[in-house]
Design an enzyme around this catalytic site. Structure first.
Site, mmCIF file in Angstrom:
data_model
loop_
_atom_site.group_PDB
_atom_site.id
_atom_site.type_symbol
_atom_site.label_atom_id
_atom_site.label_comp_id
_atom_site.label_asym_id
_atom_site.label_seq_id
_atom_site.Cartn_x
_atom_site.Cartn_y
_atom_site.Cartn_z
ATOM 1 N N SER A 80 39.683 2.607 -41.778
ATOM 2 C CA SER A 80 38.702 3.510 -42.375
ATOM 3 C C SER A 80 37.280 2.941 -42.387
ATOM 4 O O SER A 80 36.696 2.695 -41.342
ATOM 5 C CB SER A 80 39.190 3.838 -43.792
ATOM 6 O OG SER A 80 38.316 4.686 -44.452
ATOM 7 N N ARG A 561 36.490 -3.459 -61.062
ATOM 8 C CA ARG A 561 37.924 -3.381 -60.718
ATOM 9 C C ARG A 561 38.149 -4.073 -59.374
ATOM 10 O O ARG A 561 37.236 -4.102 -58.528
ATOM 11 C CB ARG A 561 38.426 -1.934 -60.674
ATOM 12 C CG ARG A 561 37.643 -1.044 -59.761
ATOM 13 C CD ARG A 561 38.247 0.348 -59.672
ATOM 14 N NE ARG A 561 39.339 0.424 -58.710
ATOM 15 C CZ ARG A 561 39.187 0.500 -57.400
ATOM 16 N NH1 ARG A 561 37.984 0.496 -56.840
ATOM 17 N NH2 ARG A 561 40.244 0.570 -56.613
HETATM 18 C C1 LIG Z 1 34.578 2.736 -54.814
HETATM 19 C C2 LIG Z 1 35.197 3.294 -53.595
HETATM 20 O O1 LIG Z 1 34.514 3.976 -52.838
HETATM 21 N N1 LIG Z 1 36.504 3.036 -53.399
HETATM 22 C C3 LIG Z 1 37.218 3.562 -52.233
HETATM 23 C C4 LIG Z 1 37.985 2.464 -51.528
HETATM 24 O O2 LIG Z 1 38.966 1.966 -52.419
HETATM 25 P P1 LIG Z 1 38.860 0.544 -53.154
HETATM 26 O O3 LIG Z 1 40.206 0.366 -53.800
HETATM 27 O O4 LIG Z 1 37.752 0.702 -54.128
HETATM 28 O O5 LIG Z 1 38.525 -0.448 -52.102
HETATM 29 O O6 LIG Z 1 38.648 3.011 -50.390
HETATM 30 C C5 LIG Z 1 39.626 4.018 -50.706
HETATM 31 C C6 LIG Z 1 40.255 4.457 -49.406
HETATM 32 O O7 LIG Z 1 39.331 5.025 -48.535
HETATM 33 C C7 LIG Z 1 38.939 5.177 -51.439
HETATM 34 O O8 LIG Z 1 39.908 6.123 -51.799
HETATM 35 C C8 LIG Z 1 38.201 4.640 -52.671
HETATM 36 O O9 LIG Z 1 37.478 5.663 -53.281
HETATM 37 MG MG LIG Z 2 38.285 6.786 -44.553
#
Ligand SMILES: CC(=O)N[C@H]1[C@@H](OP(=O)(O)O)O[C@H](CO)[C@@H](O)[C@@H]1O
Ligand SMILES: [Mg+2]
Length: 611
Positions: A80, A561
């Site tokens: 992603s 977090r």
């Molecule tokens: C703050 C942020 O944008 N976090 C993102 C990111 O997750 P994290 O667990 O924060 O790395 O990637 C995820 C997958 O794409 C998305 O669902 C989420 O919203």
């Molecule tokens: Mg994505």
């Protein structure tokens, strides 16, 4: 041109144990990694760490399909928004959404089994538990769809998954390079979920483009029948050319297909409201997700680099950025003074939920027939939550970060559930009560004039479940939904942006030795460990509230977090001034560094230039 998938037919009979074992042992667990974990969106690591897990996930996806009596499942090879060096896997369950939470732990156990002996034993236990082993060693039919993004290692990694799923006797449908939401869409339609709109030819790329483009055109066309309603339904010059920043990833290639389809629609005389599309940041134009794309634009709150494109100021009035696998979208523009404005997932949630509610009210003025609501996460800007509650007057639920949580909450709480993470990942889910509502409205409004407002509203609402991806957030279909709403309202990005002002915010990330030392409460708004961290963060928020002394509006807020997709701790802060947000975020960074095993030198204060 859209390609047809490559199909490898399986005979439901796994290879003999010795051959499976040889395949598994050829890809041993990497010594550099203690354990694989299932993050916010599946497995995600530096690509060279993944072959071991991916061979096992080929086996796992086949087993999952068998456990569902042969319903088809999917695996998308992508990391992603991460840098090019990373890769990962998102697993699609048979309804097209994320893998069932109960099965995540089986995936993790298989990935972490020490060797082939343990993998085969786990596989057998799992197969017995779900009742899939027949005396002749045959499994029920198993079908696994595979997609991949444009990363250089995605193809070899996908080949590993294909090999091991085929070794299980599964039929494998290889879609080649596709966006994540396309893969989820194929799986959903292949299983006949989303009836009554599901027809088999929608299970491939051509079918996907057709359903999205046709429903988008149908929505735009409802603007052509308006007589004297609300002054909308026009395309302002500032919204006539939509520039799409593809993050140098797969989304650029796929969205470019719509230029061809729009040309065909125009030839067929369907010209109502189509914008011209201009795609920039294709794979190879620049490094994936670097200085461009939705993640960069949203987190840095600055415009993307337009690699190899000298777009003039005029064409930057209507810009959208996708992320690396095109499941997120944000909009942005530069105003006459060159100032950058971001319209993120929160703004999309506001636009979409108010549009749907307005249309529903044209048929059901009391607004009681279907329950609408919005799901956000802790990252939602405080102003957006207030606006949704006080102006849109809709229900708001805050869920944990990650599509698997927001999707489940939207499904659980609402008949029409809009969910958008602030980063632009989201969709609208329509439940059975919505379809009942449409059916009874159809019966009631049959024979009414087409320009009757309730008749128009019905035709708008009816087309939405086909346009809006019902399995996951989808940059392409969300982009068209937003564009159609802007057209129907007669707005451009500046009109939309003026609905409310975001509270100034700051996001940052920091590396620590082990990010799991930080745990949080259920909706991630507060840290539960280390205890000293939350006490200090609360003191910082209280001090900022006193310092700013703002009379109304949301209070300064800061939370931290561990990321589920990157090896970092995320920091979010918002306040009444940019200086306040920067200062809160800086304080949180210093606290994390001190109390949670920060790596390297203490962080420097964060300063946003646009003060
Ligand atoms: C703050 C942020 O944008 N976090 C993102 C990111 O997750 P994290 O667990 O924060 O790395 O990637 C995820 C997958 O794409 C998305 O669902 C989420 O919203
Ligand atoms: Mg994505």
């Amino acid at each position: 041109m859209s390609a047809l998938p490559k199909i490898y037919r399986g005979n439901s009979t796994p290879l003999p144990d010795a051959e499976l074992a040889a395949l598994i042992d050829a890809y041993p667990k990497p010594s550099r990694l203690s354990e694989y974990s299932y993050g916010t969106a599946g497995f995600r690591y530096e690509a060279s760490l993944l072959p071991c897990a991916f061979v096992r996930m080929g086996i796992f996806t086949a087993l999952r399909s068998a456990s569902l009596g042969g319903e088809e499942v999917g695996a998308m090879i992508t990391a992603s928004h991460n840098a090019e060096r990373d890769n990962g896997m998102k697993l699609a369950d048979s309804h097209g959404g994320m893998l069932d939470a109960d099965w995540e732990e089986h995936a993790v156990s298989l990935a972490n089994a020490p060797d082939s002996k343990h993998v085969l034993a786990l596989m057998r236990t799992l197969a017995n538990r779900v009742g899939t082993t027949a005396p002749d060693g045959k499994f029920p039919p198993m079908v696994v769809h595979i997609g991949r993004d444009t990363r250089s290692h995605s193809t070899p990694l996908a080949e590993l998954v294909i090999r091991s799923a085929r070794a299980m006797g599964a039929t494998v449908i290889d879609h080649g390079t596709v966006t994540t939401p396309m893969l989820h869409h194929f799986v959903m339609h292949a299983n006949g979920h989303m009836l009554p709109m599901c027809i088999p030819q929608r299970c491939n790329e051509g079918g996907y483009y057709e359903i999205v483009a046709m429903s988008y055109a149908a929505l735009l066309r409802t603007g052509g029948t308006i007589v004297g309603v609300g002054g909308g339904c026009r395309r302002l010059p500032s919204a006539s050319t939509l520039v799409i920043d593809g993050a140098c990833g797969i989304g650029a290639i796929k969205v470019d297909e719509f230029r061809r389809i729009f040309a065909r629609l125009s030839d067929e005389g369907c010209t109502v409201g189509l914008p011209s599309l201009r795609v920039v940041n294709f794979p190879g134009d620049g490094p994936l997700n670097v200085d461009c794309g939705a993640e960069f634009v949203q987190k840095q709150q600055s415009p993307p680099k337009f690699y190899g494109d000298s777009a003039s100021g005029a064409s930057r009035q209507y810009v959208t950025s996708f992320d690396g696998d095109a499941d997120r979208v944000v909009f942005h523009y530069e105003d006459g003074g060159g100032e950058f404005h971001l319209l993120d997932g929160d703004k999309i949630a506001v636009l979409v939920s108010s549009f749907i509610q307005d249309e529903l009210r044209c048929i059901d003025p009391d607004g009681t027939a279907v329950k609408c609501g919005v799901v956000q996460t802790a990252y939602a800007n405080g102003s957006s939550t207030l606006y949704l509650k006080n102006v849109v007057k809709t229900n708001v639920v805050i869920a944990k970060t990650g599509v698997k949580f927001v999707h489940a909450a939207a499904h659980h709480h609402f008949d029409v559930g809009v969910y958008f993470e602030a980063n632009g990942h989201g969709t609208v889910l329509f439940g059975p009560k919505f379809y009942d509502f449409i059916a009874s409205a159809e019966a009631r409004l049959r024979g009414t004039p087409r320009h009757d407002r309730a008749n128009i509203a019905l035709r708008r609402l009816r087309v939405l479940p086909a346009l809006v991806n019902q399995s996951v957030g989808d940059a392409m279909s969300d982009m068209m939904l937003v564009d159609a709403i802007l057209f129907l309202r007669g707005w451009d990005l500046s009109t939309w942006a003026s609905l409310y002002s975001d509270m100034p915010s700051k996001q940052a990330k920091i590396k620590v030795a082990d990010r799991t030392v930080i745990t949080t409460n259920d909706n991630e708004t507060a840290a539960t460990a280390p205890v000293a961290l939350q006490i200090a963060l609360q003191a910082a928020m209280d001090a900022m509230a006193t310092q700013e002394n703002a009379k109304d509006g949301p209070k300064p807020r800061c939370f931290v977090r561990p990321s589920g997709t990157e090896d970092a701790v995320r920091v979010y802060a918002e306040a009444n001034t940019q200086k306040g947000a920067d200062s809160l975020a800086s304080e949180a960074m210093i606290l994390i560094h001190k109390l949670c095993g920060g790596v390297g030198a203490p962080p420097q204060p964060l300063i946003t230039n646009r003060l």
